[in-house]
Write an enzyme that holds these catalytic residues in place. Structure first.
Site, PDB file in Angstrom:
ATOM      1  N   ASN A 136       0.878  -1.177   0.000  1.00 43.32           N
ATOM      2  CA  ASN A 136       0.000   0.000   0.000  1.00 43.32           C
ATOM      3  C   ASN A 136       0.912   1.223   0.000  1.00 43.32           C
ATOM      4  O   ASN A 136       1.538   1.523   1.003  1.00 43.32           O
ATOM      5  CB  ASN A 136      -0.893  -0.022   1.247  1.00 43.32           C
TER       6      ASN A 136
ATOM      7  N   LYS B 140       0.113   4.309  -0.186  1.00 44.48           N
ATOM      8  CA  LYS B 140      -0.459   5.521   0.441  1.00 44.48           C
ATOM      9  C   LYS B 140      -0.193   6.731  -0.473  1.00 44.48           C
ATOM     10  O   LYS B 140      -0.203   6.597  -1.690  1.00 44.48           O
ATOM     11  CB  LYS B 140       0.099   5.697   1.853  1.00 44.48           C
TER      12      LYS B 140
ATOM     13  N   HIS C 109      -9.286   1.348   5.232  1.00 41.03           N
ATOM     14  CA  HIS C 109      -7.991   1.503   5.908  1.00 41.03           C
ATOM     15  C   HIS C 109      -8.153   2.419   7.125  1.00 41.03           C
ATOM     16  O   HIS C 109      -8.948   3.364   7.096  1.00 41.03           O
ATOM     17  CB  HIS C 109      -6.961   2.077   4.931  1.00 41.03           C
TER      18      HIS C 109
ATOM     19  N   GLU D 213      -6.460   4.780   8.142  1.00 41.95           N
ATOM     20  CA  GLU D 213      -6.256   6.212   7.840  1.00 41.95           C
ATOM     21  C   GLU D 213      -7.514   6.817   7.219  1.00 41.95           C
ATOM     22  O   GLU D 213      -7.836   7.978   7.470  1.00 41.95           O
ATOM     23  CB  GLU D 213      -5.019   6.362   6.925  1.00 41.95           C
TER      24      GLU D 213
ATOM     25  N   GLU E 100      -4.997  -4.857  10.599  1.00 40.61           N
ATOM     26  CA  GLU E 100      -3.940  -3.869  10.792  1.00 40.61           C
ATOM     27  C   GLU E 100      -4.169  -3.139  12.114  1.00 40.61           C
ATOM     28  O   GLU E 100      -4.930  -2.164  12.160  1.00 40.61           O
ATOM     29  CB  GLU E 100      -3.956  -2.845   9.650  1.00 40.61           C
TER      30      GLU E 100
ATOM     31  N   GLY F 233       3.043   2.148  10.760  1.00 41.03           N
ATOM     32  CA  GLY F 233       4.004   3.229  10.597  1.00 41.03           C
ATOM     33  C   GLY F 233       4.764   3.577  11.869  1.00 41.03           C
ATOM     34  O   GLY F 233       5.419   4.605  11.940  1.00 41.03           O
TER      35      GLY F 233
ATOM     36  N   SER G 266       3.921  -2.320  10.204  1.00 39.16           N
ATOM     37  CA  SER G 266       5.370  -2.422  10.370  1.00 39.16           C
ATOM     38  C   SER G 266       5.941  -3.785   9.976  1.00 39.16           C
ATOM     39  O   SER G 266       6.842  -4.307  10.642  1.00 39.16           O
ATOM     40  CB  SER G 266       5.770  -2.052  11.810  1.00 39.16           C
TER      41      SER G 266
END
Ligand code: 13P
Length: 254
Positions: free
Chosen positions: A10, A12, A99, A101, A171, A177, A217
């Site tokens: 991904n 992003k 996701h 985010e 996730e 991240g 990660s």
């Protein structure tokens, strides 16, 4: 039940067109020199504005390409949005939905994500459905309940045929991240819970066939142990998918 492994990147909101072309060029070259294992698939979701150019230049080179989001609507006056039909029309194969985010910055919830999955499936795209708890929720001991609820709300109502075109990505938000990965044990127990939830919502066949990816990660150094867990069928990789040598390290670990 033997399931294939999927290693999905991904990207992003990273990489301009020239940067993206360079990375995909390096990656396809590496994969031509050393093929992944036969049961390993490589998927990448670049920014959607770059998607058609990448597909035009790099189709049939061992990577499937997809988008990072789509609208729940078929078409209309929705400035800035992209429909599932548009994604399909540039010959992309999948779309990432829900996701964390998108949930955090665009207020997406599982009712909306359900509609987006429906739009993806109606356009013959595979939907990667993302779920996962925040650190506060885990510290409060709510992580199993939260993820069970997310999966139930987003996926109830699809039939077995539709479920075969959905991939789930667990996730944990605290691992995205941050460099802090869920331990293989933490990831495995959540993946097992997701599979058990599918068994209850649908049946054993849907549960056994579902590909459940871990994201958060994932790096070349921790991928092999994560991916060797019985209910982990690959990874959804952010940062490490931006660098061809890191991503191939993860692909070969699968
Ligand atoms: P990182 O691999 O950078 O933690 O990101 C994971 C992710 O959000 C993939 O969708």
């Amino acid at each position: 039940m033997s399931r294939k492994k999927i290693v999905a990147g991904n990207w992003k909101m990273y990489k301009t067109l020239p940067e993206a072309m360079e990375t995909i060029g390096t990656l396809t070259h590496a994969l031509a020199v050393q093929s992944p294992k036969e049961n390993v698939e490589v998927w990448i979701a670049p920014p959607s504005v770059i998607l058609p150019m990448i597909i035009h230049n790099y189709h049939n080179r061992g990577i499937s390409f997809g988008a990072q989001n789509c609208s729940e609507h078929k078409e209309g006056a929705y400035t800035g949005e992209i429909s599932a039909a548009m994604i399909k029309s540039v010959e992309a194969q999948f779309v990432i939905l829900g996701h964390s985010e998108r949930r955090a910055y665009h207020h997406e919830n599982d009712t909306l994500i359900h509609k987006k999955i429906r739009a993806a499936l109606s356009n013959q795209l595979i939907a990667i459905y993302c779920c996962g708890e925040t650190l506060d929720q885990r510290n409060a001991g709510q992580h199993f309940d939260i993820v069970r609820k997310q999966v139930t709300e987003a996926l109830s109502g699809f039939n077995a045929d539709e479920m075969s075109n959905i991939v789930i990505a667990y996730e944990p938000v605290w691992a995205i991240g941050t460099g802090v990965t869920a331990s293989p044990e933490q990831a495995q127990e959540m993946h097992a819970l997701i599979r058990e939830t599918l068994r209850q919502l649908f049946d054993g066949k849907v549960a056994d066939q579902m590909h459940i990816l871990y994201g958060g990660s994932v790096k070349p150094g921790n991928a092999a142990e994560l991916f060797s867990q019985p209910d982990i069928d690959g990874g959804l990789v952010g940062g490490a998918s931006l660098v061809a040598s890191d991503f191939t390290g993860i692909i070969y670990a699968a």
